[in-house]
Design a protein around this motif. Structure first.
Motif, PDB file in Angstrom:
ATOM      1  N   ARG A  49      81.986  38.609 -11.528  1.00  0.00           N
ATOM      2  CA  ARG A  49      81.094  38.085 -12.572  1.00  0.00           C
ATOM      3  C   ARG A  49      81.758  36.935 -13.320  1.00  0.00           C
ATOM      4  N   VAL A 100      75.787  35.428  -9.961  1.00  0.00           N
ATOM      5  CA  VAL A 100      75.253  36.504 -10.797  1.00  0.00           C
ATOM      6  C   VAL A 100      73.959  36.050 -11.469  1.00  0.00           C
ATOM      7  N   TRP A 130      76.458  46.485 -10.424  1.00  0.00           N
ATOM      8  CA  TRP A 130      76.314  45.847  -9.124  1.00  0.00           C
ATOM      9  C   TRP A 130      77.509  44.989  -8.731  1.00  0.00           C
ATOM     10  N   PHE A 131      78.153  44.351  -9.714  1.00  0.00           N
ATOM     11  CA  PHE A 131      79.220  43.397  -9.413  1.00  0.00           C
ATOM     12  C   PHE A 131      80.532  43.814 -10.072  1.00  0.00           C
ATOM     13  N   GLU A 157      78.959  39.618  -2.876  1.00  0.00           N
ATOM     14  CA  GLU A 157      80.343  39.289  -3.255  1.00  0.00           C
ATOM     15  C   GLU A 157      81.195  38.939  -2.039  1.00  0.00           C
TER      16      GLU A 157
END
Length: 264
Positions: A158, A165, A152-153, A246
């Motif tokens: 992160r 997160v 996802w990131f 993000e």
């Protein structure tokens, strides 16, 4: 706390402005997903954020989880709030839900924002997604969360934003294991209802995903757009699945432009 038939929701923005319903994805909540985007859109629109069935502060209704049950939740909420028509902006599973609404209730939908949402996967990816759903059924969200956060990131996000997160991680792990597993199966299998949709989706649509989103790929977004006449597709360079957390600004501009062009 605002509730409508067991659905937790929040409304912001000018009264009388066109309505925009924001629909989050599997395991998340409205607050975690839409904080920045919801605040930006609420400057011009009546923004409705809510938690999916069995997520966050929304109740789990009787009956099996399904794409239809989740789409009817949207209609029930709109009815409760007196909203005749709205633009529906959905992320991931939410982008499946809003397509189902557009198929079943086209008169209620002004337009669709389909963000990082899956479509026809191919045999290999479909098998992988079904295996992930099986793992969630056996071990709940704990079984898949670490691998999910990596998908996802971006690594640099992160490292730089551990609090963001951690907030996503906490939201996913707060889910009831049974509810989470049931809705993971909807995410895995519900796309079959949406491929070359019958009836076809006829409302304006903006389809977006990240260039590096491995589960809701650029090819999937282009396929969704190809099946909705006149839709626009945008691929965001370098983004993964949760690019809207993000880098929300990369979504806000295109969404505002799209919503501003919708007919009354």
């Amino acid at each position: 706390m605002p509730w409508a038939g067991g659905t937790y929701y929040e409304v912001s923005g000018p009264e009388g402005a066109p309505a925009v319903v924001l629909i989050h994805g599997l395991g998340l909540t409205a607050a975690v997903t839409w904080e920045a985007i919801g605040a930006a859109l609420a400057r011009e629109y009546r923004v409705i954020r809510y938690d999916l069935n069995g997520h966050g502060q929304s109740a789990t209704p009787p009956g099996d989880a399904s794409l239809t049950a989740l789409s009817e939740q949207v209609i029930a909420l709109m009815d409760a709030l007196g909203v005749a028509r709205a633009a529906l902006v959905g992320f991931s599973l939410g982008g499946m839900i809003n397509r189902r609404v557009a198929m079943d209730h086209p008169d209620r939908v002004r337009g669709l924002g389909i963000l990082n949402s899956p479509h026809e996967r191919g045999e290999e990816l479909q098998a992988r997604v079904e295996a992930q759903a099986q793992a969630a059924g056996e071990g709940g969200p704990f079984a898949t969360i670490d691998a999910a956060l990596e998908r996802w990131f971006r690594p640099e996000f992160r490292a730089a934003q551990p609090e963001s997160v951690a907030r996503v991680r906490a939201a996913v792990l707060a889910n009831d294991p049974g509810d989470y597993a049931a809705h993971r199966w909807v995410l895995a299998h519900g796309v079959r209802e949406l491929i070359r949709p019958v009836p076809p989706i006829i409302c304006p649509a903006l389809v977006m995903t990240g260039e590096e989103d491995s589960g809701s790929t650029p090819a999937m977004s282009r396929a969704i757009a190809a099946e909705i006449e006149g839709s626009d597709c945008q691929i965001l360079p370098g983004q993964k699945h949760l690019g809207l957390i993000e880098d929300p600004e990369s979504f806000i501009g295109p969404l505002r432009g799209f919503l501003g062009r919708l007919p009354d």
